[in-house]
Every structure is written in structure tokens, then in C-alpha cells.
Design a protein around this motif. Structure first.
Motif, PDB file in Angstrom:
ATOM      1  N   ALA A  14      -9.519  -7.897  11.678  1.00  0.00           N
ATOM      2  CA  ALA A  14     -10.367  -8.269  12.815  1.00  0.00           C
ATOM      3  C   ALA A  14     -10.687  -7.052  13.685  1.00  0.00           C
ATOM      4  CB  ALA A  14      -9.683  -9.348  13.652  1.00  0.00           C
ATOM      5  N   ALA A  15      -9.781  -6.071  13.709  1.00  0.00           N
ATOM      6  CA  ALA A  15      -9.998  -4.854  14.504  1.00  0.00           C
ATOM      7  C   ALA A  15     -10.877  -3.847  13.771  1.00  0.00           C
ATOM      8  CB  ALA A  15      -8.656  -4.222  14.866  1.00  0.00           C
ATOM      9  N   GLY A  16     -11.233  -4.144  12.518  1.00  0.00           N
ATOM     10  CA  GLY A  16     -12.155  -3.280  11.785  1.00  0.00           C
ATOM     11  C   GLY A  16     -11.523  -2.304  10.824  1.00  0.00           C
ATOM     12  N   CYS A  17     -10.301  -2.524  10.418  1.00  0.00           N
ATOM     13  CA  CYS A  17      -9.650  -1.612   9.468  1.00  0.00           C
ATOM     14  C   CYS A  17     -10.309  -1.705   8.093  1.00  0.00           C
ATOM     15  CB  CYS A  17      -8.169  -1.943   9.329  1.00  0.00           C
ATOM     16  SG  CYS A  17      -7.213  -1.487  10.766  1.00  0.00           S
ATOM     17  N   ASP A  18     -10.618  -0.540   7.512  1.00  0.00           N
ATOM     18  CA  ASP A  18     -11.200  -0.490   6.171  1.00  0.00           C
ATOM     19  C   ASP A  18     -10.125  -0.626   5.100  1.00  0.00           C
ATOM     20  OD1 ASP A  18     -13.696   0.004   7.310  1.00  0.00           O
ATOM     21  OD2 ASP A  18     -13.432   2.180   7.218  1.00  0.00           O
ATOM     22  N   LYS A  19      -9.019   0.030   5.313  1.00  0.00           N
ATOM     23  CA  LYS A  19      -7.913   0.016   4.348  1.00  0.00           C
ATOM     24  C   LYS A  19      -6.651  -0.441   5.058  1.00  0.00           C
ATOM     25  CE  LYS A  19      -9.633   3.926   1.686  1.00  0.00           C
ATOM     26  NZ  LYS A  19      -9.351   5.292   1.257  1.00  0.00           N
ATOM     27  N   VAL A  20      -5.843  -1.218   4.358  1.00  0.00           N
ATOM     28  CA  VAL A  20      -4.564  -1.665   4.909  1.00  0.00           C
ATOM     29  C   VAL A  20      -3.473  -1.212   3.954  1.00  0.00           C
ATOM     30  CG1 VAL A  20      -3.161  -3.653   5.571  1.00  0.00           C
ATOM     31  CG2 VAL A  20      -5.622  -3.660   6.036  1.00  0.00           C
ATOM     32  N   PHE A  21      -2.504  -0.501   4.498  1.00  0.00           N
ATOM     33  CA  PHE A  21      -1.365  -0.021   3.724  1.00  0.00           C
ATOM     34  C   PHE A  21      -0.154  -0.827   4.144  1.00  0.00           C
ATOM     35  CE2 PHE A  21      -4.355   3.391   4.316  1.00  0.00           C
ATOM     36  CZ  PHE A  21      -4.466   3.945   3.052  1.00  0.00           C
ATOM     37  N   LYS A  22       0.756  -1.058   3.213  1.00  0.00           N
ATOM     38  CA  LYS A  22       1.947  -1.824   3.585  1.00  0.00           C
ATOM     39  C   LYS A  22       3.189  -1.256   2.918  1.00  0.00           C
ATOM     40  CE  LYS A  22       1.634  -5.272  -0.062  1.00  0.00           C
ATOM     41  NZ  LYS A  22       1.651  -6.659  -0.404  1.00  0.00           N
ATOM     42  N   ASP A  23       4.268  -1.429   3.629  1.00  0.00           N
ATOM     43  CA  ASP A  23       5.603  -1.129   3.111  1.00  0.00           C
ATOM     44  C   ASP A  23       6.385  -2.416   3.222  1.00  0.00           C
ATOM     45  OD1 ASP A  23       5.609   1.624   2.413  1.00  0.00           O
ATOM     46  OD2 ASP A  23       5.601   2.144   4.537  1.00  0.00           O
ATOM     47  N   HIS A  24       7.012  -2.807   2.163  1.00  0.00           N
ATOM     48  CA  HIS A  24       7.779  -4.046   2.160  1.00  0.00           C
ATOM     49  C   HIS A  24       9.258  -3.710   1.966  1.00  0.00           C
ATOM     50  CE1 HIS A  24       6.703  -8.138   2.618  1.00  0.00           C
ATOM     51  NE2 HIS A  24       7.236  -8.569   1.496  1.00  0.00           N
ATOM     52  N   ILE A  25       9.769  -2.870   2.880  1.00  0.00           N
ATOM     53  CA  ILE A  25      11.152  -2.405   2.769  1.00  0.00           C
ATOM     54  C   ILE A  25      11.823  -2.487   4.124  1.00  0.00           C
ATOM     55  CG2 ILE A  25      10.765  -0.880   0.809  1.00  0.00           C
ATOM     56  CD1 ILE A  25      10.477   1.425   2.764  1.00  0.00           C
ATOM     57  N   SER A  26      13.104  -2.185   4.141  1.00  0.00           N
ATOM     58  CA  SER A  26      13.877  -2.198   5.380  1.00  0.00           C
ATOM     59  C   SER A  26      13.356  -1.144   6.347  1.00  0.00           C
ATOM     60  CB  SER A  26      15.347  -1.919   5.051  1.00  0.00           C
ATOM     61  OG  SER A  26      16.059  -1.594   6.220  1.00  0.00           O
ATOM     62  N   GLY A  27      13.471  -1.435   7.637  1.00  0.00           N
ATOM     63  CA  GLY A  27      13.019  -0.507   8.670  1.00  0.00           C
ATOM     64  C   GLY A  27      13.874   0.734   8.786  1.00  0.00           C
ATOM     65  N   THR A  28      15.029   0.760   8.142  1.00  0.00           N
ATOM     66  CA  THR A  28      15.909   1.929   8.242  1.00  0.00           C
ATOM     67  C   THR A  28      15.635   2.948   7.151  1.00  0.00           C
ATOM     68  OG1 THR A  28      17.598   0.830   6.924  1.00  0.00           O
ATOM     69  CG2 THR A  28      17.745   0.584   9.315  1.00  0.00           C
ATOM     70  N   VAL A  29      14.794   2.609   6.171  1.00  0.00           N
ATOM     71  CA  VAL A  29      14.491   3.515   5.071  1.00  0.00           C
ATOM     72  C   VAL A  29      13.486   4.553   5.553  1.00  0.00           C
ATOM     73  CG1 VAL A  29      13.503   3.669   2.759  1.00  0.00           C
ATOM     74  CG2 VAL A  29      14.932   1.724   3.362  1.00  0.00           C
ATOM     75  N   THR A  30      13.806   5.823   5.343  1.00  0.00           N
ATOM     76  CA  THR A  30      12.930   6.882   5.841  1.00  0.00           C
ATOM     77  C   THR A  30      11.786   7.183   4.888  1.00  0.00           C
ATOM     78  OG1 THR A  30      14.399   8.540   4.913  1.00  0.00           O
ATOM     79  CG2 THR A  30      14.701   7.992   7.242  1.00  0.00           C
ATOM     80  N   ARG A  32       8.862   5.946   2.972  1.00  0.00           N
ATOM     81  CA  ARG A  32       8.024   4.751   2.935  1.00  0.00           C
ATOM     82  C   ARG A  32       6.696   5.108   2.276  1.00  0.00           C
ATOM     83  NH1 ARG A  32       8.265   3.695   9.122  1.00  0.00           N
ATOM     84  NH2 ARG A  32       6.618   2.228   8.669  1.00  0.00           N
ATOM     85  N   SER A  33       6.481   4.620   1.067  1.00  0.00           N
ATOM     86  CA  SER A  33       5.300   5.002   0.282  1.00  0.00           C
ATOM     87  C   SER A  33       3.998   4.584   0.959  1.00  0.00           C
ATOM     88  CB  SER A  33       5.387   4.431  -1.132  1.00  0.00           C
ATOM     89  OG  SER A  33       5.445   3.007  -1.085  1.00  0.00           O
ATOM     90  N   GLY A  34       3.950   3.393   1.583  1.00  0.00           N
ATOM     91  CA  GLY A  34       2.736   2.949   2.257  1.00  0.00           C
ATOM     92  C   GLY A  34       2.374   3.857   3.420  1.00  0.00           C
ATOM     93  N   LEU A  35       3.356   4.231   4.221  1.00  0.00           N
ATOM     94  CA  LEU A  35       3.125   5.131   5.349  1.00  0.00           C
ATOM     95  C   LEU A  35       2.711   6.511   4.841  1.00  0.00           C
ATOM     96  CD1 LEU A  35       3.145   5.900   8.333  1.00  0.00           C
ATOM     97  CD2 LEU A  35       5.616   6.293   8.127  1.00  0.00           C
ATOM     98  N   ASP A  36       3.407   6.997   3.828  1.00  0.00           N
ATOM     99  CA  ASP A  36       3.075   8.308   3.270  1.00  0.00           C
ATOM    100  C   ASP A  36       1.636   8.334   2.750  1.00  0.00           C
ATOM    101  OD1 ASP A  36       5.639   9.127   3.855  1.00  0.00           O
ATOM    102  OD2 ASP A  36       6.383   8.921   1.800  1.00  0.00           O
ATOM    103  N   GLU A  37       1.231   7.263   2.067  1.00  0.00           N
ATOM    104  CA  GLU A  37      -0.131   7.179   1.535  1.00  0.00           C
ATOM    105  C   GLU A  37      -1.160   7.112   2.665  1.00  0.00           C
ATOM    106  OE1 GLU A  37      -2.774   4.367  -1.474  1.00  0.00           O
ATOM    107  OE2 GLU A  37      -0.632   3.969  -1.235  1.00  0.00           O
ATOM    108  N   ALA A  38      -0.859   6.329   3.699  1.00  0.00           N
ATOM    109  CA  ALA A  38      -1.772   6.219   4.842  1.00  0.00           C
ATOM    110  C   ALA A  38      -1.928   7.571   5.537  1.00  0.00           C
ATOM    111  CB  ALA A  38      -1.257   5.165   5.825  1.00  0.00           C
ATOM    112  N   LEU A  39      -0.811   8.250   5.761  1.00  0.00           N
ATOM    113  CA  LEU A  39      -0.860   9.554   6.437  1.00  0.00           C
ATOM    114  C   LEU A  39      -1.605  10.584   5.588  1.00  0.00           C
ATOM    115  CD1 LEU A  39       2.742   9.707   7.933  1.00  0.00           C
ATOM    116  CD2 LEU A  39       0.602   9.265   9.152  1.00  0.00           C
ATOM    117  N   ALA A  40      -1.441  10.513   4.269  1.00  0.00           N
ATOM    118  CA  ALA A  40      -2.114  11.460   3.378  1.00  0.00           C
ATOM    119  C   ALA A  40      -3.632  11.290   3.436  1.00  0.00           C
ATOM    120  CB  ALA A  40      -1.613  11.280   1.940  1.00  0.00           C
TER     121      ALA A  40
END
Length: 177
Positions: A14-30, A32-40
């Protein structure tokens, strides 16, 4: 517990995001493939948008680090729930203030830690890891070494590694000199 990301996905779309990345892991794991891909994929003029701040950073210092990295790439950041947008002056100011507070807190913690360690040392407390060999074991090793027993046999008798035995004997030799 299985996370349902539908609410987040709908808000981001609804906010207009073209791509959505997700990580389906614990919040303590450093890692995170979804975050790494988004940042890249973030570059000049892009905006990384999250539903809530805790979806991006593992901790406040980590969040600040990620936002600083985005800023270096001339990429904006927006949190829908916290209503923070670094592409606007107010959002940029909020993040600079948060970053300054995080740096200030780190400095205070470091200063208190150093003061605490200095106080302990002044009271004669030994800081660091417990010695592997007691003074009695070192004396036993030194006495056993003189009649010709092998260092590896002494290490086995004192139940420590051979290199630990050598280091303890060398340290003891330095004190005697």
C-alpha cells in the motif's frame, strides 16, 4: 511460533514498495539473507522501507549501522509504523539524534567498564581467564622436570595441555630470574 507476514506485506504494498524482501528466521540471527539481498540492491535514490524498526535492526546500534550504510549509498530509509523518513529533514534529524545517543551510551558503558576494571585491579583482583595450572601444579611440574621427566608426561600428570605446561613453566622461570 510461525510468523504471519501478510499484514506487513499489505502495508508495504500500500505504501508503494516495488520489491518485498523477507527473512523468516529468529531476530537474534545476524546473517539474514533477505536483509543482505535488500541492502545489496539499494542504490542512489532508492528508499528501503520497513513496516517497523525492529524488522530491520537487531539492536539500536545495528539499526544505526544499517541506516548509516544506506546513507553512504545515497539511499533513503522509511519506517511505516514509526513514521520516520530519512529523505525528509525531520526523519534525518531523528536518526542523527538517535545515532548520537547510541554513541554517547557506548562511550559511557566503556568508561564505566574501564573504571570498574581499574577498581578491581586496585583491590588486587586478577582480571581475565582463570589460570589453567595452579601454583601447586606449576611447582609439581618444575620439580618433576628436573629429574628428567618429559614435558608431555608432566602435562598429562597435571591434566593440562603440553603448551599450557610449557607456558606456565616459562612464566615461573621469568619470576625466579
Amino acid at each position: 511460533m510461525d510468523q504471519n507476514l501478510d499484514k506487513q506485506r499489505l502495508a508495504l504494498s500500500a505504501a508503494g514498495c516495488d520489491k518485498v524482501f523477507k527473512d523468516h528466521i529468529s531476530g537474534t540471527v545476524t546473517k539474514r539473507s533477505g536483509l543482505d539481498e535488500a541492502l545489496a540492491q539499494c542504490g542512489d535514490g532508492d528508499v528501503l522501507m520497513v513496516w517497523k524498526l525492529d524488522r530491520l535492526g537487531l539492536s539500536l546500534p545495528h539499526l544505526i549501522e544499517v541506516i548509516r550504510e544506506l546513507s553512504k549509498r545515497r539511499c533513503g530509509f522509511r519506517s511505516l509504523f514509526a513514521n520516520i523518513d530519512t529523505m525528509r529533514a525531520g526523519g534525518h534529524l531523528v536518526f542523527h539524534l538517535i545515532g548520537a545517543l547510541v554513541d554517547f551510551e557506548r562511550a559511557l558503558i566503556a568508561k564505566r567498564s574501564k573504571a570498574g576494571l581499574a577498581a578491581e585491579r586496585s583491590r588486587g583482583v586478577r582480571i581475565g581467564r582463570k589460570r589453567a595450572m595452579s601454583a601447586g601444579q606449576v611447582r609439581h611440574a618444575r620439580a618433576s622436570l628436573e629429574p628428567g621427566e618429559r614435558p608431555s608426561d608432566i602435562a598429562q600428570t597435571t591434566q593440562v595441555g603440553r603448551s599450557t605446561s610449557y607456558r606456565a613453566l616459562d612464566a615461573e622461570k621469568g619470576k625466579a630470574a
